[in-house]
Design an enzyme around this catalytic site. Sequence first.
Site, PDB file in Angstrom:
ATOM      1  N   TRP A 241     -17.780 -70.434  91.846  1.00  0.00           N
ATOM      2  CA  TRP A 241     -18.306 -69.291  91.098  1.00  0.00           C
ATOM      3  C   TRP A 241     -17.423 -68.047  91.240  1.00  0.00           C
ATOM      4  O   TRP A 241     -17.866 -66.952  90.952  1.00  0.00           O
ATOM      5  CB  TRP A 241     -19.719 -68.960  91.583  1.00  0.00           C
ATOM      6  CG  TRP A 241     -20.764 -69.923  91.105  1.00  0.00           C
ATOM      7  CD1 TRP A 241     -21.548 -69.797  90.001  1.00  0.00           C
ATOM      8  CD2 TRP A 241     -21.150 -71.168  91.703  1.00  0.00           C
ATOM      9  NE1 TRP A 241     -22.392 -70.871  89.871  1.00  0.00           N
ATOM     10  CE2 TRP A 241     -22.175 -71.734  90.898  1.00  0.00           C
ATOM     11  CE3 TRP A 241     -20.732 -71.862  92.838  1.00  0.00           C
ATOM     12  CZ2 TRP A 241     -22.778 -72.952  91.200  1.00  0.00           C
ATOM     13  CZ3 TRP A 241     -21.326 -73.064  93.126  1.00  0.00           C
ATOM     14  CH2 TRP A 241     -22.343 -73.607  92.317  1.00  0.00           C
ATOM     15  N   CYS A 277     -24.064 -74.193  87.235  1.00  0.00           N
ATOM     16  CA  CYS A 277     -25.404 -74.795  87.162  1.00  0.00           C
ATOM     17  C   CYS A 277     -25.615 -75.663  85.933  1.00  0.00           C
ATOM     18  O   CYS A 277     -26.209 -76.734  86.020  1.00  0.00           O
ATOM     19  CB  CYS A 277     -26.475 -73.717  87.265  1.00  0.00           C
ATOM     20  SG  CYS A 277     -26.653 -72.660  85.811  1.00  0.00           S
ATOM     21  N   HIS A 335     -30.481 -69.707  85.045  1.00  0.00           N
ATOM     22  CA  HIS A 335     -30.178 -70.843  85.909  1.00  0.00           C
ATOM     23  C   HIS A 335     -30.708 -72.104  85.247  1.00  0.00           C
ATOM     24  O   HIS A 335     -31.828 -72.114  84.726  1.00  0.00           O
ATOM     25  CB  HIS A 335     -30.795 -70.663  87.294  1.00  0.00           C
ATOM     26  CG  HIS A 335     -30.511 -71.801  88.226  1.00  0.00           C
ATOM     27  ND1 HIS A 335     -29.243 -72.296  88.428  1.00  0.00           N
ATOM     28  CD2 HIS A 335     -31.335 -72.559  89.002  1.00  0.00           C
ATOM     29  CE1 HIS A 335     -29.291 -73.297  89.283  1.00  0.00           C
ATOM     30  NE2 HIS A 335     -30.551 -73.484  89.643  1.00  0.00           N
ATOM     31  N   ASP A 358     -33.122 -80.102  90.680  1.00  0.00           N
ATOM     32  CA  ASP A 358     -32.006 -79.159  90.590  1.00  0.00           C
ATOM     33  C   ASP A 358     -30.823 -79.646  91.425  1.00  0.00           C
ATOM     34  O   ASP A 358     -30.861 -79.591  92.654  1.00  0.00           O
ATOM     35  CB  ASP A 358     -32.448 -77.778  91.075  1.00  0.00           C
ATOM     36  CG  ASP A 358     -31.432 -76.694  90.742  1.00  0.00           C
ATOM     37  OD1 ASP A 358     -30.317 -77.032  90.315  1.00  0.00           O
ATOM     38  OD2 ASP A 358     -31.765 -75.509  90.896  1.00  0.00           O
ATOM     39  N   ASP A 400     -40.796 -61.544  93.653  1.00  0.00           N
ATOM     40  CA  ASP A 400     -40.710 -60.111  93.355  1.00  0.00           C
ATOM     41  C   ASP A 400     -39.288 -59.625  93.590  1.00  0.00           C
ATOM     42  O   ASP A 400     -38.523 -60.227  94.359  1.00  0.00           O
ATOM     43  CB  ASP A 400     -41.664 -59.324  94.247  1.00  0.00           C
ATOM     44  CG  ASP A 400     -43.085 -59.334  93.711  1.00  0.00           C
ATOM     45  OD1 ASP A 400     -43.245 -59.243  92.478  1.00  0.00           O
ATOM     46  OD2 ASP A 400     -44.018 -59.450  94.515  1.00  0.00           O
ATOM     47  N   TYR A 514     -22.836 -64.890  85.754  1.00  0.00           N
ATOM     48  CA  TYR A 514     -24.213 -65.211  85.395  1.00  0.00           C
ATOM     49  C   TYR A 514     -25.101 -65.391  86.622  1.00  0.00           C
ATOM     50  O   TYR A 514     -26.320 -65.263  86.541  1.00  0.00           O
ATOM     51  CB  TYR A 514     -24.253 -66.458  84.507  1.00  0.00           C
ATOM     52  CG  TYR A 514     -24.221 -67.755  85.274  1.00  0.00           C
ATOM     53  CD1 TYR A 514     -25.384 -68.469  85.539  1.00  0.00           C
ATOM     54  CD2 TYR A 514     -23.017 -68.283  85.758  1.00  0.00           C
ATOM     55  CE1 TYR A 514     -25.360 -69.650  86.248  1.00  0.00           C
ATOM     56  CE2 TYR A 514     -22.985 -69.463  86.471  1.00  0.00           C
ATOM     57  CZ  TYR A 514     -24.153 -70.141  86.713  1.00  0.00           C
ATOM     58  OH  TYR A 514     -24.133 -71.304  87.435  1.00  0.00           O
TER      59      TYR A 514
END
Length: 687
Positions: A241, A277, A335, A358, A400, A514
């Site tokens: 990344w 991803c 994602h 995932d 949150d 991203y």
Amino acid sequence: MATDLQLQACDLECERNNQDHRTSDIGCQQLIVRRGQPFLITLHFAGRGYEEGVDTLTFTAETGPCPIETSGTRSAFPLSCSLEQAAWSSAVESQDGASLSVSLSSPPNARIGRYRLTMEASTDHQGSSFPLGEFILLFNPWCPADSVFLEREEERNEYVLTQHGQIYQGSKEYIYSIPWNFGQFEDEIVDICLQLLDTNPKFLRNQDKDCSRRNSPVYVSRVVSAMVNCNDDQGIVFGRWDNKYEDGVSPMTWNGSVDILQRWRKYGCQPVRYGQCWVFAAVACTVLRGLGIPTRVVTNYNSAHDTNGNLIIEQYLDENGRLQQGNRDLIWNYHCWVECWMARPDLPAGYDGWQALDPTPQEKSEGVYCCGPCPVKAVKEGHLKLKYDVKFVFAEVNADVAYLMLQSDMSRRKTMSSTVVGRNISTKSIGRDAKEDITHHYKYHEGSEEEREVFTKAKHHKVPAPTEEGLKIRIKVSEGMNNGCDFDVFAVINNNTDAERLCRLMFGARAVSYNGTLGPECGCKDLLNVTLEPHAERMIPLRILYEKYGDCLTQDNMIKVMALLTEYETKEAVLSVRNIHVKNPDIKVRILGEPAQKRKLVAELSLTNPLPIPLSGCVFTAEGAGLTDGQKTQELDSTIGPGEEAKVRVDFVPRQAGLRKLVVDFESDRLKGVKGYRNVIIAPLPK
């Protein structure tokens, strides 16, 4: 005394069986069938034919390197008068002289994999053993007793048989899709899927135990989740990344899974560089569909990556309101993961159906970089203790966000923001290239009584949404945020009080990947004296110049804009954050001539350079399941000046008829990961 039966040949009837079992797109060179469904073989005997009451035929089906009956990897079963539903069985279909057609059936919970089929023929207690050949057994969503059974035919077509799709990227305000060639029935792919299972560490540690568990899509999908990334094993894709992809292939460049899987096998199970991803998710989708498990790629916008499991994503700001580097908790702009359809007999009732899986390596699960299968229903209901990884997926869509700003006394002050995670969860619609929003599968409506009950069960104290009173700030964007252009973004400020307010506005823009990793600044404004009249609105622009963002934009084409408004008297601070997407040009795809199976076809690919500088190293790449034999690449010899058109022609011979998708990518020194596609209807061979 009858002479012994002598087998002259065995015809596995690959073409007929593969057609019946919906595997004919893979080809007819090997027998590939689905469990719980009969298939036919024809035995040709030399001398005399089979005689009922005189000859005894017993078949044996074995899978794995150490087949054992108690492990379910070996089964011997006699020729009988009818098939059984719950066990391996065989029955006479028809007889023509010395040729005998036999119907064989596997149980709907058989282990999937590559099988060896043998037959023992005995006459007057004298027996001979004959190898009949090999076949591949897959999961069967068409079989009601299979744990991956999917009721609607259009869903089975979409989530098992369709070899192309759309993957959603961008931001929650600007959602766009890229085409993807899953290609699960292309050359070698099913064999590679089985090789992946035989390369996983659980198989290498205990081959018998691993093969015996391959009847369970829960087990197999978890293995796939771990093996698509290479973090713990000889997995398929190397994740990166940091925008440094010179020693591999940029994640943005891939058009499909086929080339990735073929490279993995070709280079001795060395990880393919590089993926992010959507690449991990798409490769997992290919493998799972190839094995027969219904699968779809899903995108979650404003996706939380909660590293410490407290369901709070903490973002740290410096004293000037700039987001600091090195935040471990991240909010990914989007994602991607996959959902698989299966029963969950390992859980209490009510959790069958879609399971989130995932393969992107984020956090370890039971000591391994994998995630899922996690029942989507458990996420929605807040049942965080169920397996697998429900709490992590729950955080991705419900955590949150707390922005903590450094004060002059080095303390941290919480700043109000309207950032909400888990937005616009999207997947491709059934049978068409349109988006389906499935957010309601993962969470109840924001602020509803059901949502409050879920958070109570999850022991999650949701931070209340900001009220409409006091100071408010939001970011508005302009039209035409095209790569190569200058454009404006706006801070829209509202004073919803009866008093005049004197404030400071810190308004800035930075390139961002991203996954939330920040790049250089590409625009800023610090206004020390912003006067806000009572019950008034002000709109303050920030100009984003190409000369500022052009060199620091990552291949994600994203810019994070943050506006922090602080009132001098009360020290009240309000924050607005928005990720914007800079649009690349479109690739035009023209098909020249009438598309027909096994007849040469030409596609014209073109793109206009939108940048104020020339493009060099321009390359078009095209591929499509059933259309091209792998990737077709065309390089341009010359540079493409500003406003000029890059154009090439690619020829190929479609192998399969029907609706096919030609997926196209454009790369150059300054413009990367530009995608396009064209649906092509290929006429079948004339009869």
